[in-house]
Design an enzyme around this catalytic site. Structure first.
Site, PDB file in Angstrom:
ATOM      1  N   ARG A 399       0.834  -1.085  -0.094  1.00  0.00           N
ATOM      2  CA  ARG A 399       0.009  -0.231  -0.171  1.00  0.00           C
ATOM      3  C   ARG A 399       0.659   1.273  -0.022  1.00  0.00           C
ATOM      4  NH1 ARG A 399      -2.911   3.883   2.653  1.00  0.00           N
ATOM      5  NH2 ARG A 399      -5.024   4.116   1.803  1.00  0.00           N
ATOM      6  N   CYS A 400       2.051   1.148   0.558  1.00  0.00           N
ATOM      7  CA  CYS A 400       2.786   2.239   0.903  1.00  0.00           C
ATOM      8  C   CYS A 400       3.471   2.914  -0.414  1.00  0.00           C
ATOM      9  CB  CYS A 400       3.952   2.120   1.719  1.00  0.00           C
ATOM     10  SG  CYS A 400       3.477   2.252   3.602  1.00  0.00           S
ATOM     11  N   MET A 401       3.445   1.827  -1.461  1.00  0.00           N
ATOM     12  CA  MET A 401       4.214   1.734  -2.759  1.00  0.00           C
ATOM     13  C   MET A 401       3.557   2.042  -3.630  1.00  0.00           C
ATOM     14  SD  MET A 401       7.305  -0.964  -2.751  1.00  0.00           S
ATOM     15  CE  MET A 401       6.482  -2.474  -2.614  1.00  0.00           C
TER      16      MET A 401
END
EC number: 3.5.3.6
Length: 410
Positions: A399-401
């Site tokens: 999700r962060c990426m």
């Protein structure tokens, strides 16, 4: 290609997503600068790129267009030299430079490059030995400034495209990042959103020109009317209330509820999505360490009040709050590491709670968190496992990426 923004949930079929492929900026981290650059270790770039390419291909194989922020920036600056010069001036001013020998030297150096190379250099950072600038000030020769190898610091966190901006409904927030190491990332977003034809007329719910902070890892779109936002190390409660007012008042917004979730303010749990993500209509991953010994956590439901103000309801039960705002009779909170006192914090540290839904009940997540992965499968979730040995050193998962630009509506 879907122009504009359309993100009305965390789980709608992912059709278009914003990425950044790790580049030379990662190799400009040193043991001395890791902390300043928000890293706990130094990734091996060659393998990190292979892992990121595997991640991107997984998204494409499942029907998503992958859009790279560095390519969008290149297209914007190639189209208009005036915009490119304005961006560089803005970048240098935010880095503390004013017209003079160093400012002029950096401007000349960067504008002399092909635009694609210039954008790559902005991410990679500009070392002092790249320019022949005569140093006349004492600060250039002694002290902490002299010890810095860079005129412009690298941006190694840029592959975490979730944080500088957040797609929300048909619009976006462009975020005031907490730490200087990341602030140029949202400046790039600002110029892309303002000048790229793909995003023409896209509403900006909140821009980066504020004193209070917010980051996209804390912004979760639960459905067309409800967003969850973490009160965290990186996002302030004041920002959340101000954003809620804007979302409630703006006629282009469909949101009428903000769920503010207060999590521990520390590096391991820097954003809400490091401890909590939505993976299906009624299923969520959660790290149990965000709750106290009695299972309580501060949760606040914000709704429109009178005269443009906000009404706030305080609860201490996350499950009850989610049921209330999502109108669910039951929901499934799947604990990272199966709630084990050793496996849970270990896998949370390695982003076991940081999953990216690409469709309802279908997610992408790191392969290394095998306890959580097996539990997710037991709960009926389809899991696409991605490689993680180097990417995870930056403290961020799938999700962060990724920053969804377009999801199918549910």
């Amino acid at each position: 290609m879907n122009n504009g923004i359309n993100v009305n949930s965390e789980i709608g079929k992912l059709k278009s997503v914003l990425l950044h492929r790790p580049g030379a900026e990662v190799e400009n981290i040193t043991p001395d600068t890791m902390k300043q650059l928000l890293f706990d270790d130094i990734p091996y770039l060659k393998i990190a790129q292979k892992e990121h390419d595997f991640f991107a291909q997984t998204l494409r194989d499942n029907g998503a267009e992958t859009v790279y922020i560095e390519n969008l920036a290149t297209e914007v600056f190639e189209k208009s030299s005036e915009t490119k010069e304005e961006f560089l001036s803005h970048l240098l001013h935010e880095a503390g430079y004013r017209p003079g020998r160093t400012y002029d030297g950096l401007t000349e150096y960067l504008t002399s490059m092909p635009t694609k190379d210039m954008v790559e250099k902005v991410y990679a950072g500009v070392r002092k030995n790249e320019l022949d600038i005569k140093r006349t000030a004492l600060s250039d020769m002694a002290g902490s400034d002299a010890e810095n190898y860079f005129y412009l610091n690298p941006l190694p966190n840029a592959y975490f495209t979730r944080d500088p901006q957040a797609s929300m409904g048909v619009g976006m927030t462009i975020n005031k990042m907490t730490f200087p190491a990341r602030q140029p990332e949202s400046l790039i977003t600002e110029y892309v959103m303002a000048n790229h034809p793909r995003f023409k007329d896209t509403p900006i719910w909140r821009d980066r020109n504020h004193t209070t902070r917010i980051e996209g890892g804390d912004e979760l779109i639960l459905n067309k009317t409800t967003v969850a936002i973490g009160v965290s190390e990186r996002t302030s409660s004041k920002t959340i209330q101000n954003l809620a007012k804007e979302l409630f008042a703006n006629p282009l917004s469909t949101f009428d509820t903000v769920l503010a979730v207060e999590i521990p303010h520390n590096h391991a749990m820097m954003h809400l999505d490091t401890v909590f993500t939505m993976i299906n209509h009624d299923q969520f991953t959660v790290f149990p360490g965000i709750m106290d010994g009695a299972g309580n956590i501060n949760v606040f439901i914000l709704r429109p009040g009178q005269d443009g103000e906000v009404e706030i309801e305080h609860l201490t039960d996350l499950k009850a709050a989610l049921k209330k705002v999502l109108n669910l009779s039951e929901l499934d909170l799947i604990e990272c590491g199966a709630g084990d006192p050793i496996a849970a914090p270990r896998e949370q540290w390695n982003d076991g709670s940081n999953t990216l839904a690409i469709a309802p009940g279908e997610i992408v997540t790191y392969d290394r968190n095998y306890v959580t992965v097996e539990l997710l499968k037991e709960h009926g979730i389809k899991v696409h496992e991605i490689l993680s040995s180097e990417l995870g050193r930056g403290r961020g998962g799938a999700r962060c990426m990724s920053q969804p630009l377009w999801r199918e509506d549910l």
